[in-house]
Design an enzyme around this catalytic site. Sequence first.
Site, mmCIF file in Angstrom:
data_model
loop_
_atom_site.group_PDB
_atom_site.id
_atom_site.type_symbol
_atom_site.label_atom_id
_atom_site.label_comp_id
_atom_site.label_asym_id
_atom_site.label_seq_id
_atom_site.Cartn_x
_atom_site.Cartn_y
_atom_site.Cartn_z
ATOM 1 N N THR A 6 32.367 44.797 34.315
ATOM 2 C CA THR A 6 33.339 43.608 34.447
ATOM 3 C C THR A 6 33.104 42.194 33.516
ATOM 4 O OG1 THR A 6 32.844 43.839 36.791
ATOM 5 C CG2 THR A 6 34.797 45.165 36.302
ATOM 6 N N ASP A 7 34.096 41.190 34.148
ATOM 7 C CA ASP A 7 33.944 39.944 33.383
ATOM 8 C C ASP A 7 34.323 39.506 34.181
ATOM 9 O OD1 ASP A 7 36.738 39.657 33.292
ATOM 10 O OD2 ASP A 7 37.093 40.047 31.411
ATOM 11 N N LEU A 8 34.754 37.461 34.059
ATOM 12 C CA LEU A 8 34.551 36.744 35.398
ATOM 13 C C LEU A 8 35.937 36.867 35.922
ATOM 14 C CD1 LEU A 8 33.297 33.495 34.145
ATOM 15 C CD2 LEU A 8 32.061 34.988 36.293
ATOM 16 N N GLY A 64 37.075 40.270 36.952
ATOM 17 C CA GLY A 64 36.838 41.261 37.716
ATOM 18 C C GLY A 64 38.155 42.439 36.877
ATOM 19 N N ILE A 65 37.990 41.902 35.522
ATOM 20 C CA ILE A 65 38.781 43.545 34.327
ATOM 21 C C ILE A 65 37.743 43.441 33.700
ATOM 22 C CG2 ILE A 65 40.904 43.006 34.997
ATOM 23 C CD1 ILE A 65 40.732 41.630 32.309
#
Length: 132
Positions: free
Chosen positions: A13-15, A17-18
């Site tokens: 995930t990225d910052l 949250g995906i």
Amino acid sequence: MHSHSIRVYYEDTDLAGIVYYANYLKFIERARSEFLREIGVDQVALKRDAGVVFAVRRVEIDYVAPAVFDDLLIVATTVTHIGGARVTLQQNVLRGADVLVRSVVTIAALQENGRPARMPQNLRIAMAKAGE
């Protein structure tokens, strides 16, 4: 059609949250490897015995909806075209019945020197059967 399960880990995930968009390429790559394994293709033996390796020639990808941490995803792989040296696959990433990502991937068979190679007949037959 071949199905491969993938669990989304925090590292995917990225910052926000995906799932980071490029990680879907990893997911579909793993599913292709498992698809080949399931239809009886040993890629190490194919390289050793026939001098044939695979490379991604083209990817079209449509991001429909995001996946998030701890989702259980399915990558559905379907053979849509088999040529002498290329195969085209539809690979969709799903969460349950929801399509999150649609992709069309063209794989080329190559000699170790990078030139196109004709796929062995038994490999084309196995892919055709898997596509039925």
